[in-house]
Design a protein around this motif. Structure first.
Motif, mmCIF file in Angstrom:
data_model
loop_
_atom_site.group_PDB
_atom_site.id
_atom_site.type_symbol
_atom_site.label_atom_id
_atom_site.label_comp_id
_atom_site.label_asym_id
_atom_site.label_seq_id
_atom_site.Cartn_x
_atom_site.Cartn_y
_atom_site.Cartn_z
ATOM 1 N N PHE A 79 0.870 -1.183 0.000
ATOM 2 C CA PHE A 79 0.000 0.000 0.000
ATOM 3 C C PHE A 79 0.899 1.222 0.000
ATOM 4 N N GLN A 80 0.315 2.384 -0.302
ATOM 5 C CA GLN A 80 1.106 3.597 -0.441
ATOM 6 C C GLN A 80 0.463 4.757 0.305
ATOM 7 N N ILE A 81 1.312 5.661 0.738
ATOM 8 C CA ILE A 81 0.880 6.920 1.369
ATOM 9 C C ILE A 81 1.234 8.014 0.378
ATOM 10 N N VAL A 82 0.220 8.629 -0.221
ATOM 11 C CA VAL A 82 0.422 9.569 -1.318
ATOM 12 C C VAL A 82 0.158 10.983 -0.819
ATOM 13 N N PHE A 83 1.123 11.874 -0.988
ATOM 14 C CA PHE A 83 0.991 13.295 -0.712
ATOM 15 C C PHE A 83 0.947 14.029 -2.048
ATOM 16 N N ASN A 84 -0.013 14.895 -2.231
ATOM 17 C CA ASN A 84 -0.148 15.605 -3.509
ATOM 18 C C ASN A 84 1.042 16.532 -3.734
ATOM 19 N N GLY A 85 1.769 16.256 -4.806
ATOM 20 C CA GLY A 85 2.913 17.101 -5.143
ATOM 21 C C GLY A 85 4.156 16.788 -4.363
ATOM 22 N N ASN A 86 4.138 15.820 -3.477
ATOM 23 C CA ASN A 86 5.308 15.479 -2.668
ATOM 24 C C ASN A 86 5.614 13.988 -2.821
ATOM 25 N N ARG A 87 6.416 13.505 -1.932
ATOM 26 C CA ARG A 87 6.870 12.127 -2.025
ATOM 27 C C ARG A 87 5.744 11.141 -1.736
ATOM 28 N N THR A 88 5.851 9.969 -2.339
ATOM 29 C CA THR A 88 4.938 8.862 -2.099
ATOM 30 C C THR A 88 5.697 7.740 -1.399
ATOM 31 N N TYR A 89 5.156 7.301 -0.273
ATOM 32 C CA TYR A 89 5.781 6.225 0.501
ATOM 33 C C TYR A 89 5.081 4.908 0.148
ATOM 34 N N ILE A 90 5.881 3.917 -0.203
ATOM 35 C CA ILE A 90 5.361 2.603 -0.536
ATOM 36 C C ILE A 90 5.795 1.623 0.544
ATOM 37 N N LEU A 91 4.799 0.945 1.131
ATOM 38 C CA LEU A 91 5.052 0.033 2.244
ATOM 39 C C LEU A 91 4.439 -1.331 1.924
ATOM 40 N N SER A 92 5.009 -2.364 2.559
ATOM 41 C CA SER A 92 4.543 -3.727 2.325
ATOM 42 C C SER A 92 4.426 -4.434 3.672
ATOM 43 N N ALA A 93 3.292 -5.152 3.860
ATOM 44 C CA ALA A 93 3.052 -5.916 5.090
ATOM 45 C C ALA A 93 3.331 -7.383 4.853
ATOM 46 N N ASP A 94 3.301 -8.136 5.932
ATOM 47 C CA ASP A 94 3.589 -9.564 5.822
ATOM 48 C C ASP A 94 2.379 -10.369 5.365
ATOM 49 N N ASN A 95 1.183 -9.871 5.609
ATOM 50 C CA ASN A 95 -0.015 -10.603 5.206
ATOM 51 C C ASN A 95 -1.149 -9.611 4.978
ATOM 52 N N GLN A 96 -2.281 -10.140 4.512
ATOM 53 C CA GLN A 96 -3.437 -9.304 4.181
ATOM 54 C C GLN A 96 -4.019 -8.632 5.417
ATOM 55 N N GLU A 97 -4.039 -9.340 6.516
ATOM 56 C CA GLU A 97 -4.599 -8.769 7.748
ATOM 57 C C GLU A 97 -3.790 -7.584 8.242
ATOM 58 N N GLN A 98 -2.463 -7.701 8.253
ATOM 59 C CA GLN A 98 -1.618 -6.590 8.675
ATOM 60 C C GLN A 98 -1.763 -5.395 7.743
ATOM 61 N N MET A 99 -1.818 -5.650 6.431
ATOM 62 C CA MET A 99 -1.966 -4.549 5.485
ATOM 63 C C MET A 99 -3.282 -3.793 5.720
ATOM 64 N N GLU A 100 -4.379 -4.506 5.899
ATOM 65 C CA GLU A 100 -5.657 -3.850 6.134
ATOM 66 C C GLU A 100 -5.670 -3.093 7.456
ATOM 67 N N GLY A 101 -5.026 -3.658 8.490
ATOM 68 C CA GLY A 101 -4.957 -2.960 9.770
ATOM 69 C C GLY A 101 -4.206 -1.641 9.678
ATOM 70 N N TRP A 102 -3.034 -1.671 8.989
ATOM 71 C CA TRP A 102 -2.255 -0.449 8.835
ATOM 72 C C TRP A 102 -3.010 0.583 7.989
ATOM 73 N N MET A 103 -3.620 0.175 6.904
ATOM 74 C CA MET A 103 -4.364 1.116 6.065
ATOM 75 C C MET A 103 -5.517 1.756 6.833
ATOM 76 N N LYS A 104 -6.171 0.990 7.688
ATOM 77 C CA LYS A 104 -7.292 1.531 8.458
ATOM 78 C C LYS A 104 -6.841 2.579 9.463
ATOM 79 N N VAL A 105 -5.813 2.264 10.243
ATOM 80 C CA VAL A 105 -5.383 3.217 11.278
ATOM 81 C C VAL A 105 -4.750 4.450 10.663
ATOM 82 N N LEU A 106 -4.052 4.304 9.530
ATOM 83 C CA LEU A 106 -3.451 5.477 8.895
ATOM 84 C C LEU A 106 -4.517 6.379 8.271
ATOM 85 N N THR A 107 -5.588 5.795 7.773
ATOM 86 C CA THR A 107 -6.681 6.603 7.228
ATOM 87 C C THR A 107 -7.379 7.401 8.320
#
Length: 245
Positions: A79-107
């Motif tokens: 998944f990625q953290i996108v800033f308009n006009g700035n840097r984009t951070y690309i991150l990878s989790a170990d499994n689907q559950e971790q990825m969904e958890g991180w995306m939820k709390v960051l949102t």
């Protein structure tokens, strides 16, 4: 409070945390993924080289950004953290559950998201209060007026009743030579009655002893009944309750 590296390091390494765990982060220059330990506190996402490091390698302010899933990366669960006009951070989790958890709390970490949530909760609360008032208004169209508070009269404001013979005693003379005022007044009144009868009818026959006794008895009875009436009135007044509810 001034923000500097020391204060920021203390804040990053002091629990409690909103969310934490390992993620693979792709570098800005070196495009390979490197494993880092991430800590989220508020809208600040710190990442360390190791879990118990005293200083973070960097911090990402999760504000005014978009969190989205990536499917074109070679790494899975990206998944990625996108800033308009700035840097984009690309991150990878170990499994689907971790990825969904991180995306939820960051949102949910951004201030703008919390402001929208608070506004929506306030709107729902206003609707609940409005519907509650309408429901109560329909159930009770004509509310029953409350009764006025009960008042009690002060019994001490009522004047004390006079003694039974106080009025009569005030009009009677004091005892003379061992005889009461009633006897003296009675004898004097009898004499006065006899004299008045003799003066009123000098030419008539003098009343007999029985007739004279009957008139005197009637006169005495009137005096006694006045005292009896006063005594009864005082007794009835004393029998009434002091406090009327």
């Amino acid at each position: 409070m001034k923000i500097n590296e020391k204060n920021l390091c203390i804040f990053a390494t002091t629990p409690p945390y909103d969310y934490e765990g390992f993620l693979n982060k792709r570098g800005e220059v070196n495009k390979a993924f490197q494993r880092r330990y991430f800590v989220l506190k508020g809208n600040l996402l710190f990442y360390f080289e190791k879990k118990y490091d005293k200083e973070p390698l960097g911090v990402i302010i999760v504000e005014g950004c978009t969190i989205a899933e990536l499917s074109e990366e070679t790494e899975q669960y990206c998944f990625q953290i996108v800033f308009n006009g700035n840097r984009t951070y690309i991150l990878s989790a170990d499994n689907q559950e971790q990825m969904e958890g991180w995306m939820k709390v960051l949102t949910c970490a951004g201030y703008e998201f919390k402001r929208v949530v608070v506004a929506e909760l306030q709107r729902q609360l206003d609707e609940i209060e409005s519907s509650k008032k309408q429901r109560l208004g329909q159930e009770i169209p004509n509310p029953i007026p409350s009764k006025p508070p009960r008042t009690r009269s002060n019994p001490f404001n009522r004047p004390a009743p006079p003694p039974p013979s106080s009025q009569r005693l005030a009009d009677k003379p004091m005892p003379i030579n061992g005889f009461s005022g009633t006897e003296s007044s009675t004898s004097s009144s009898s004499c006065a009655t006899t004299n008045s009868l003799a003066a009123a009818a000098p030419s008539q026959t003098v009343l007999s002893t029985s007739q004279l006794f009957e008139k005197m008895h009637k006169h005495f009875r009137n005096d006694v009944m006045i005292d009896v009436d006063l005594h009864r009135a005082a007794k009835e007044l004393a029998a009434k309750p002091l406090i009327e509810i």
